[in-house]
Write an enzyme that holds these catalytic residues in place. Structure first.
Site, short mmCIF file in Angstrom:
data_model
loop_
_atom_site.label_atom_id
_atom_site.label_comp_id
_atom_site.label_asym_id
_atom_site.label_seq_id
_atom_site.Cartn_x
_atom_site.Cartn_y
_atom_site.Cartn_z
N HIS A 82 33.92 8.87 41.02
CA HIS A 82 33.26 9.60 42.10
C HIS A 82 31.79 9.79 41.77
CE1 HIS A 82 33.58 12.15 45.70
NE2 HIS A 82 32.49 12.71 45.20
N ASP A 161 38.13 21.79 51.83
CA ASP A 161 36.84 21.17 51.56
C ASP A 161 36.20 20.69 52.85
OD1 ASP A 161 34.76 20.11 49.73
OD2 ASP A 161 35.40 18.21 50.60
N ARG A 168 28.74 24.44 54.47
CA ARG A 168 27.65 24.43 53.47
C ARG A 168 26.50 23.55 53.94
NH1 ARG A 168 30.40 21.93 48.88
NH2 ARG A 168 28.39 22.03 47.85
N SER A 183 34.20 21.20 45.18
CA SER A 183 34.35 20.28 46.31
C SER A 183 34.80 18.91 45.80
CB SER A 183 33.01 20.18 47.06
OG SER A 183 32.96 19.07 47.90
N LYS A 187 39.06 17.24 45.61
CA LYS A 187 39.44 15.96 46.22
C LYS A 187 40.01 15.02 45.17
CE LYS A 187 35.40 15.90 48.18
NZ LYS A 187 34.20 16.04 48.95
N1 URA Z 1 29.90 15.45 47.23
C1 URA Z 1 30.98 16.19 47.57
O1 URA Z 1 32.06 15.66 47.80
N2 URA Z 1 30.83 17.52 47.62
C2 URA Z 1 29.68 18.14 47.36
O2 URA Z 1 29.62 19.36 47.42
C3 URA Z 1 28.54 17.35 47.02
C4 URA Z 1 28.68 16.00 46.95
#
Ligand code: URA
Length: 441
Positions: A82, A161, A168, A183, A187
């Site tokens: 990620h 999220d 946000r 966040s 995931k």
């Molecule tokens: N990527 C994400 O999935 N969440 C964030 O808060 C920032 C970047």
């Protein structure tokens, strides 16, 4: 529990308990806590922070807020990677196929572009026919057969999220370490892989602008992943300069294919080799050095091109675009941006380059906007390069000619041209594991 009291507690720097956090997330997802109260809580967290225990509790509550992926039918170790988000960051399209070509499976849940940053799903959807909405069974089948599949955050996965991120995004609370860590990691935990490699971007085009903050974010996420029983590490990689030369969806797919053939830009190739080596290492394929040579050999062999084409086909796309990238429709309009003076490029505001690309149609200004897949920017000159007045700095592409003027202005503001060559840039700054942080010289 009254949400008002929790906001008051956090506002004064108090520490929320696990129970308070999980009730707050449950209440928010159920629609019992309104956006205005959650916005106030996000801002309180932004200013007061959260300790590691609170961040871990928030992550788990978010991960459990919806369905968790079941990858039990996928054979072997599953890895995930990620990126915290950047400009020109097409690494998934390179690292995933390379890793899969070496026998390590990647079951990847990706996102769309956010603000100035691009998203893997938008890039992939520039390939005609390709779908990233795939049900769980078909997803696992593709991962088993091809070695990699990439899907979006489907249906009811991590709804907390989805809601929190949208909130946000419009309340200026994105760039907070506990909020980004929870966040991303919620995931990753819901996606169910065994090992996770995080690419934490640092610099002018990243959410975290300083190395110190990027390392703190990486440590937080690695701690959460490790605590959850995952083999987890992070690389801190440069985002002071766009990665590679292409910014924009189909332009980036084309550059990813070139890179998989061993013909990509040096910075992108280097970052992808590091990430691939870390993924192989996390999957138990050997030590970092051995994994690095495996990654290099795979790149030289071009094996990743076939894996990418097979994945595109399995996800309903036309794989001939991967074998012949000239098939991607070129944008109807193109405009060169010329250097306004002689000198060296001493600074790039990478966020500005990403915004300029979005202004050409490659990104969304509002969530519901559609994407112009052929729009974007091809950089001809980057940080450290010598330029003469009138040299082409970049080519801008768009389907709408009227978008060039403003985008060009924004793009030019992102370049600083000085008299002396700047210090050479770095690609990788540090590696963070559960055992500690190694800073690269
Ligand atoms: N990527 C994400 O999935 N969440 C964030 O808060 C920032 C970047």
């Amino acid at each position: 529990m009254r949400m008002y009291d929790l906001i008051e507690k956090k506002k004064r720097g108090g520490v929320l308990t696990d129970q308070e956090i999980s009730q707050m997330i449950e209440g928010y997802v159920a629609g019992e806590i309104p956006d205005y109260q959650m916005s106030a809580m996000m801002m309180a967290v932004y200013f007061q922070g959260m300790d590691q225990k609170e961040t871990a509790a928030l992550t788990l509550a978010m991960a459990r807020s919806g369905d968790m992926a079941d990858l039990s039918s996928v054979r072997g170790i599953k890895v995930d990677k990620h990126s915290t988000g950047g400009v020109g960051d097409k690494t998934t399209l390179i690292v995933g196929p390379l890793t899969a070509s070496l026998g390590v499976k990647m079951a990847k849940m990706s996102g769309r572009g956010l603000g100035h940053t691009g998203g893997t799903l938008d890039k992939l959807e520039s390939i005609p026919g390709l779908s990233t909405s795939i049900d769980g069974d078909r997803f696992c089948r593709i991962v088993n057969e091809v070695g990699i599949a990439v899907i979006g955050q489907s249906g009811n996965m991590v709804p907390a999220d989805k809601k929190l991120y949208a909130l946000r995004d419009v309340t200026a609370t994105v760039d907070s370490i506990p909020l980004i860590a929870s966040s991303i990691m919620s995931k990753k935990l819901a996606a169910g892989s065994d090992a996770i490699v995080l690419d934490v971007k640092t610099g002018s085009g990243a959410f975290m602008k300083t190395l110190e903050d990027s390392i703190a974010l990486a440590r937080e996420m690695v701690a959460i992943g490790t605590e959850a029983g995952k083999n987890c590490c992070a690389l801190i990689t440069d985002m002071n300069v766009p990665l590679g030369n292409a910014i924009g969806n189909s332009l980036e797919v084309i550059e990813a294919v070139q890179t998989l053939k061993g013909e990509g830009p040096e910075d992108l190739t280097e970052v992808c080799l590091h990430l691939t080596a870390s993924l192989l290492c996390a999957a138990g394929k050997g030590d970092l050095e051995a994994c690095r040579s495996m990654a290099e050999q795979a790149l030289q062999s071009g094996a990743g091109v076939k894996v990418l084409a097979d994945m595109v086909k399995a996800q309903g796309g036309d794989e001939s675009y991967i074998y012949d990238t000239d098939q991607f429709a070129a944008a109807p309009f193109a405009r060169p941006v010329l250097a306004p003076a002689d000198g060296y490029i001493t600074h790039m505001d990478t966020e500005g380059c990403g915004i300029a690309s979005a202004m050409l149609g490659a990104g969304r200004v509002r969530k519901e906007d559609s994407i112009d897949y052929s729009a974007g920017i091809l950089l001809h000159k980057k940080y450290g390069d010598r330029v003469r007045k009138g040299d082409i700095l970049a080519m801008l592409y768009s389907s709408r000619e009227e978008l060039f003027e403003e985008a060009e202005k924004r793009f030019l503001q992102s370049y600083v041209i000085g008299d002396r060559p700047p210090q050479p840039g770095k690609r990788i700054y540090a590696r963070v594991t559960s055992g500690g942080t190694e800073i690269y010289s």
